[in-house]
Scaffold this motif. Structure first.
Motif, PDB file in Angstrom:
ATOM      1  N   TYR A  50       0.896  -1.257   0.054  1.00  0.00           N
ATOM      2  CA  TYR A  50      -0.040   0.126   0.027  1.00  0.00           C
ATOM      3  C   TYR A  50       1.135   1.307  -0.132  1.00  0.00           C
ATOM      4  O   TYR A  50       1.898   1.253   0.888  1.00  0.00           O
ATOM      5  CB  TYR A  50      -0.771  -0.150   1.240  1.00  0.00           C
ATOM      6  CG  TYR A  50      -1.782  -1.059   1.315  1.00  0.00           C
ATOM      7  CD1 TYR A  50      -2.739  -1.622   0.525  1.00  0.00           C
ATOM      8  CD2 TYR A  50      -1.818  -1.762   2.798  1.00  0.00           C
ATOM      9  CE1 TYR A  50      -3.728  -2.552   0.744  1.00  0.00           C
ATOM     10  CE2 TYR A  50      -2.821  -2.532   2.813  1.00  0.00           C
ATOM     11  CZ  TYR A  50      -3.557  -3.309   1.961  1.00  0.00           C
ATOM     12  OH  TYR A  50      -4.466  -4.066   2.237  1.00  0.00           O
ATOM     13  N   GLY A  58       0.828   5.584  -0.061  1.00  0.00           N
ATOM     14  CA  GLY A  58      -0.119   6.750   0.294  1.00  0.00           C
ATOM     15  C   GLY A  58       0.582   7.898   1.207  1.00  0.00           C
ATOM     16  O   GLY A  58       1.661   7.749   1.507  1.00  0.00           O
ATOM     17  N   SER A 112      -4.177   8.769   4.154  1.00  0.00           N
ATOM     18  CA  SER A 112      -4.199   7.549   3.240  1.00  0.00           C
ATOM     19  C   SER A 112      -3.109   6.501   3.499  1.00  0.00           C
ATOM     20  O   SER A 112      -3.384   5.447   3.570  1.00  0.00           O
ATOM     21  CB  SER A 112      -3.996   7.822   1.712  1.00  0.00           C
ATOM     22  OG  SER A 112      -5.257   8.615   1.475  1.00  0.00           O
ATOM     23  N   ILE A 155      -3.222   4.696  -2.567  1.00  0.00           N
ATOM     24  CA  ILE A 155      -4.538   5.263  -1.658  1.00  0.00           C
ATOM     25  C   ILE A 155      -4.396   6.595  -1.696  1.00  0.00           C
ATOM     26  O   ILE A 155      -3.357   7.163  -1.162  1.00  0.00           O
ATOM     27  CB  ILE A 155      -4.331   4.763  -0.293  1.00  0.00           C
ATOM     28  CG1 ILE A 155      -4.188   2.921  -0.318  1.00  0.00           C
ATOM     29  CG2 ILE A 155      -5.667   4.897   0.379  1.00  0.00           C
ATOM     30  CD1 ILE A 155      -3.766   2.515   1.081  1.00  0.00           C
ATOM     31  N   ALA A 156      -5.319   7.367  -2.320  1.00  0.00           N
ATOM     32  CA  ALA A 156      -5.257   8.858  -2.071  1.00  0.00           C
ATOM     33  C   ALA A 156      -6.676   9.320  -2.494  1.00  0.00           C
ATOM     34  O   ALA A 156      -7.251   8.858  -3.502  1.00  0.00           O
ATOM     35  CB  ALA A 156      -4.406   9.556  -3.381  1.00  0.00           C
ATOM     36  N   ALA A 157      -7.067   9.966  -1.373  1.00  0.00           N
ATOM     37  CA  ALA A 157      -8.564  10.358  -1.618  1.00  0.00           C
ATOM     38  C   ALA A 157      -9.030  11.274  -2.748  1.00  0.00           C
ATOM     39  O   ALA A 157      -9.886  11.187  -3.471  1.00  0.00           O
ATOM     40  CB  ALA A 157      -9.179  11.219  -0.348  1.00  0.00           C
ATOM     41  N   THR A 171      -9.393   5.481  -4.413  1.00  0.00           N
ATOM     42  CA  THR A 171      -9.712   7.148  -4.447  1.00  0.00           C
ATOM     43  C   THR A 171     -11.259   7.504  -4.265  1.00  0.00           C
ATOM     44  O   THR A 171     -11.954   6.473  -4.316  1.00  0.00           O
ATOM     45  CB  THR A 171      -9.304   7.632  -5.576  1.00  0.00           C
ATOM     46  OG1 THR A 171      -9.385   8.841  -5.738  1.00  0.00           O
ATOM     47  CG2 THR A 171      -9.848   6.934  -6.969  1.00  0.00           C
ATOM     48  N   ARG A 200      -9.877  13.198   5.931  1.00  0.00           N
ATOM     49  CA  ARG A 200      -9.710  12.059   7.022  1.00  0.00           C
ATOM     50  C   ARG A 200     -11.057  11.768   7.482  1.00  0.00           C
ATOM     51  O   ARG A 200     -11.057  10.639   8.314  1.00  0.00           O
ATOM     52  CB  ARG A 200      -9.039  12.590   8.273  1.00  0.00           C
ATOM     53  CG  ARG A 200      -9.751  13.654   9.114  1.00  0.00           C
ATOM     54  CD  ARG A 200      -9.017  14.592  10.196  1.00  0.00           C
ATOM     55  NE  ARG A 200      -9.735  15.102  10.928  1.00  0.00           N
ATOM     56  CZ  ARG A 200     -10.577  14.741  11.766  1.00  0.00           C
ATOM     57  NH1 ARG A 200     -10.636  13.253  12.253  1.00  0.00           N
ATOM     58  NH2 ARG A 200     -11.328  15.628  12.667  1.00  0.00           N
ATOM     59  N   SER A 259     -14.043  10.107   3.434  1.00  0.00           N
ATOM     60  CA  SER A 259     -13.208   9.338   2.831  1.00  0.00           C
ATOM     61  C   SER A 259     -12.124   8.561   3.367  1.00  0.00           C
ATOM     62  O   SER A 259     -11.895   7.306   2.827  1.00  0.00           O
ATOM     63  CB  SER A 259     -12.351  10.564   1.862  1.00  0.00           C
ATOM     64  OG  SER A 259     -13.044  11.460   0.972  1.00  0.00           O
ATOM     65  N   GLY A 260     -11.675   9.002   4.549  1.00  0.00           N
ATOM     66  CA  GLY A 260     -11.084   8.179   5.363  1.00  0.00           C
ATOM     67  C   GLY A 260     -11.354   6.647   5.727  1.00  0.00           C
ATOM     68  O   GLY A 260     -11.033   5.716   5.566  1.00  0.00           O
ATOM     69  N   GLN A 320     -11.878   4.433   2.816  1.00  0.00           N
ATOM     70  CA  GLN A 320     -10.625   3.677   2.231  1.00  0.00           C
ATOM     71  C   GLN A 320     -10.411   2.711   3.578  1.00  0.00           C
ATOM     72  O   GLN A 320      -9.906   1.723   3.209  1.00  0.00           O
ATOM     73  CB  GLN A 320      -9.458   4.705   2.526  1.00  0.00           C
ATOM     74  CG  GLN A 320      -9.621   5.739   1.307  1.00  0.00           C
ATOM     75  CD  GLN A 320      -8.482   6.836   1.475  1.00  0.00           C
ATOM     76  OE1 GLN A 320      -8.114   7.442   2.552  1.00  0.00           O
ATOM     77  NE2 GLN A 320      -8.184   7.329   0.230  1.00  0.00           N
TER      78      GLN A 320
END
Length: 268
Positions: free
Chosen positions: A62, A64, A68, A133-135, A160, A189, A192-193, A196
């Motif tokens: 992973y 990020g 992320s 991993i990136a919002a 994402t 955070r 979106s967090g 994820q």
């Protein structure tokens, strides 16, 4: 403007009561599982590719930045104690290195070349998988990492929270969980967090189950790192064998895992 940067559906947050703030945050959080549900087919397709690669000696990386990156590290770090796998089977890498886990490292996410260098410190082979991993789906560190990994022949995916992002375009298996504007504008955070984390739970848990690290519904290979886990393992053995608590615990401590203890019992 991307969804993750769009204006909150709520205004005047600083004038709301504590109860109103909590209720509204909770209302927004309830949207997340449904957004994840929309991506189940894509998650399934990615896991279906990861499992045989790991069976052939591949690992799961992973990569990020910020929240992320921390979520990737959290998921990776829990695989060894939960499933008894080597620490380098699932690896979480964050822009800026381990010091960035607790404190933001300025500009670390802006280097498109560093992620691949970070992966190479662990060695790599063509059976490995890299999930970015990136919002926002625009983080250079993550995009550069998956591009380099894909060029090297590794399997690539991403998580994402925007559609049509550069990150999604750079990987073979994009997962785009669009949860809508954050309660506090741009604070990824939050929803979106959470999204994820849910997807990471699904990927690692399903992969470990298909790799045989769960028996029935039990973590039979978990590390016995504290008394709580020893008690849990003892209960599992009692249920599987009918032994007394004392006999089950003795067998567990002798064999070192629930799996080995049960196998030893039925081998007699």
């Amino acid at each position: 403007m991307s969804t993750t940067e769009s204006t909150s559906l709520y205004d005047g947050l600083d004038e709301m009561s504590v109860k109103s703030l909590l209720e509204n945050i909770n209302n927004e959080d309830q949207k997340v599982p449904f957004a994840v549900q929309n991506e189940l087919d894509k998650i399934e397709a990615l896991v279906a590719k990861i499992v045989p690669r790991m069976e052939n000696g591949g690992r799961l990386f992973y990569i990020g930045a910020g929240t992320s990156g921390r979520l990737g590290i959290l998921d990776a770090s829990e695989c060894p104690p939960t499933y008894g796998v080597p620490f380098d089977w699932v690896v979480g890498i964050i822009a800026g290195g381990d010091k960035a886990i607790r404190k933001a490292v300025e500009n670390a996410e802006d280097d498109p070349n560093q992620a691949w260098l970070d992966i190479q410190e662990y060695g790599w082979n063509k059976e490995d998988t890299v999930i970015g991993i990136a919002a926002s789906g625009t983080t250079p560190y993550v995009i550069g990492g998956v591009k380099a990994a894909r060029e090297a022949g590794l399997l690539t995916g991403c998580i994402t929270c925007n559609t049509g992002s550069p990150l999604a375009a750079a990987v073979e298996y994009p997962i785009e969980v669009v949860v809508g504007p954050e309660f506090v504008t741009g604070s990824t955070r939050m929803k979106s967090g959470t999204a994820q984390k849910l997807v990471l739970n699904m990927i690692s848990t399903t992969t470990m189950i298909k790799l045989g690290r769960v028996k029935g519904n039990k973590m039979v290979d978990m590390q016995l790192s504290n008394e709580k886990l020893v008690k849990r393992g003892t209960r599992m053995i009692v249920e599987a064998t009918g032994l007394s608590d004392e006999e089950a615990k003795d067998l567990l401590m002798t064999q070192g895992s629930v799996r080995k203890a049960v196998e030893q019992f039925y081998r007699k």
